[in-house]
Scaffold this motif. Structure first.
Motif, PDB file in Angstrom:
ATOM      1  N   TYR A 206      48.728 -16.744  -2.281  1.00 44.25           N
ATOM      2  CA  TYR A 206      48.174 -16.073  -3.580  1.00 44.25           C
ATOM      3  C   TYR A 206      46.826 -15.963  -3.145  1.00 44.25           C
ATOM      4  O   TYR A 206      46.420 -15.279  -4.160  1.00 44.25           O
ATOM      5  CB  TYR A 206      48.332 -17.153  -4.963  1.00 44.25           C
TER       6      TYR A 206
ATOM      7  N   ARG B  98      47.395 -12.401  -1.611  1.00 45.51           N
ATOM      8  CA  ARG B  98      47.735 -11.611  -2.319  1.00 45.51           C
ATOM      9  C   ARG B  98      46.466 -10.773  -3.218  1.00 45.51           C
ATOM     10  O   ARG B  98      46.663 -10.117  -3.741  1.00 45.51           O
ATOM     11  CB  ARG B  98      48.698 -11.478  -3.340  1.00 45.51           C
ATOM     12  N   THR B  99      45.401 -12.129  -4.073  1.00 47.71           N
ATOM     13  CA  THR B  99      44.987 -11.800  -4.548  1.00 47.71           C
ATOM     14  C   THR B  99      43.748 -10.310  -3.989  1.00 47.71           C
ATOM     15  O   THR B  99      43.265  -9.768  -3.856  1.00 47.71           O
ATOM     16  CB  THR B  99      43.369 -12.988  -5.038  1.00 47.71           C
TER      17      THR B  99
ATOM     18  N   ARG C   5      44.950  -7.053  -3.925  1.00 51.24           N
ATOM     19  CA  ARG C   5      44.385  -6.909  -4.590  1.00 51.24           C
ATOM     20  C   ARG C   5      43.090  -5.778  -5.371  1.00 51.24           C
ATOM     21  O   ARG C   5      42.976  -5.054  -5.416  1.00 51.24           O
ATOM     22  CB  ARG C   5      45.330  -7.374  -5.419  1.00 51.24           C
TER      23      ARG C   5
ATOM     24  N   GLU D   6      42.527  -3.275  -2.408  1.00 49.05           N
ATOM     25  CA  GLU D   6      43.084  -2.097  -2.434  1.00 49.05           C
ATOM     26  C   GLU D   6      43.001  -1.025  -3.998  1.00 49.05           C
ATOM     27  O   GLU D   6      42.251   0.345  -3.981  1.00 49.05           O
ATOM     28  CB  GLU D   6      45.014  -2.022  -3.129  1.00 49.05           C
ATOM     29  N   LEU D   7      42.392  -2.368  -5.068  1.00 47.75           N
ATOM     30  CA  LEU D   7      41.438  -1.289  -5.923  1.00 47.75           C
ATOM     31  C   LEU D   7      40.114  -0.882  -5.897  1.00 47.75           C
ATOM     32  O   LEU D   7      40.321  -0.032  -6.346  1.00 47.75           O
ATOM     33  CB  LEU D   7      41.271  -2.526  -7.169  1.00 47.75           C
TER      34      LEU D   7
ATOM     35  N   TYR E  86      35.643 -11.023  -2.380  1.00 50.38           N
ATOM     36  CA  TYR E  86      36.800 -11.997  -2.571  1.00 50.38           C
ATOM     37  C   TYR E  86      36.088 -13.333  -2.170  1.00 50.38           C
ATOM     38  O   TYR E  86      35.921 -14.714  -3.477  1.00 50.38           O
ATOM     39  CB  TYR E  86      37.682 -12.100  -1.335  1.00 50.38           C
TER      40      TYR E  86
ATOM     41  N   ARG F  11      44.389 -11.172 -10.561  1.00 51.28           N
ATOM     42  CA  ARG F  11      45.422 -10.304 -10.900  1.00 51.28           C
ATOM     43  C   ARG F  11      45.846  -9.429 -11.198  1.00 51.28           C
ATOM     44  O   ARG F  11      45.861  -8.316 -11.132  1.00 51.28           O
ATOM     45  CB  ARG F  11      46.515 -10.985  -8.790  1.00 51.28           C
TER      46      ARG F  11
ATOM     47  N   LEU G  33      42.820  -7.615 -12.128  1.00 46.91           N
ATOM     48  CA  LEU G  33      42.548  -6.268 -10.802  1.00 46.91           C
ATOM     49  C   LEU G  33      43.803  -5.365 -11.080  1.00 46.91           C
ATOM     50  O   LEU G  33      43.391  -3.890 -10.605  1.00 46.91           O
ATOM     51  CB  LEU G  33      42.694  -6.904  -9.461  1.00 46.91           C
ATOM     52  N   ARG G  34      45.065  -5.693 -11.266  1.00 46.55           N
ATOM     53  CA  ARG G  34      46.112  -4.511 -11.052  1.00 46.55           C
ATOM     54  C   ARG G  34      45.837  -3.338 -12.690  1.00 46.55           C
ATOM     55  O   ARG G  34      46.102  -2.361 -12.650  1.00 46.55           O
ATOM     56  CB  ARG G  34      47.633  -5.415 -12.032  1.00 46.55           C
TER      57      ARG G  34
ATOM     58  N   GLN H 204      43.543  -1.286 -11.587  1.00 44.97           N
ATOM     59  CA  GLN H 204      43.743  -0.379 -10.607  1.00 44.97           C
ATOM     60  C   GLN H 204      45.118   0.967 -11.778  1.00 44.97           C
ATOM     61  O   GLN H 204      45.013   2.034 -11.550  1.00 44.97           O
ATOM     62  CB  GLN H 204      45.049  -1.487  -9.720  1.00 44.97           C
ATOM     63  N   ASN H 205      46.046   0.241 -12.930  1.00 44.47           N
ATOM     64  CA  ASN H 205      46.828   1.353 -13.496  1.00 44.47           C
ATOM     65  C   ASN H 205      45.881   2.113 -14.130  1.00 44.47           C
ATOM     66  O   ASN H 205      46.589   3.279 -14.434  1.00 44.47           O
ATOM     67  CB  ASN H 205      47.738   0.165 -14.207  1.00 44.47           C
TER      68      ASN H 205
END
Length: 139
Positions: A60, A63-64, A67, A70-71, A99, A115, A118-119, A122-123
């Motif tokens: 995890y 993954r954070t 994310r 990418e953001l 981070y 996450r 952040l998603r 990003q969306n």
């Protein structure tokens, strides 16, 4: 007797058909150590080593980090209207520092919530970033 002959004929015809559609099997177990090739921007900087070596129970964290990276890249694309490889895939330094400051001591539940946040960010810019990058041939 006719049923046995018909079944035997059907089985003998199915064998070659199955052999034609089955994947090719090879005994070559040589590891391919060539660098990964991407559809775009092959000169990407390598992600931090710890992300590849993290314990599966702590995946995890990686993954954070991904994310967040990418953001920040997408935000830079939106701000500059440039989707060049150096903007779309920057070095990991800034994301690593952020981070460490924000998430290094967070619990798994806090990572999950981060996450999601952040998603969501990003969306909100996804369509604009995709349109910019598609127009520049870098999506």
């Amino acid at each position: 007797m006719r049923k046995h002959i018909a079944a035997l004929a059907l089985a003998s015809l199915a064998g070659p058909l199955a052999a034609q559609t089955s994947p090719q099997v090879t005994n070559d177990l040589t590891a391919n150590m060539s660098p990964q090739q991407y559809r775009i921007c092959n000169d990407r900087s390598a992600r931090p080593t710890w992300m590849d070596e993290v314990n599966p129970r702590e995946a995890y964290k990686a993954r954070t980090m991904m994310r967040l990276y990418e953001l920040r890249a997408w935000q830079a694309i939106k701000a500059s209207s440039d989707c060049g490889c150096d903007v779309r895939f920057p070095t990991w330094d800034a994301a690593s520092v952020e981070y460490e400051e924000r998430f290094s001591t967070s619990t798994q539940a806090e990572h999950t919530q981060a996450r999601l946040d952040l998603r969501d960010q990003q969306n909100q810019i996804a369509r604009e970033v995709q349109d910019l990058c598609e127009a520049q041939g870098n999506w």
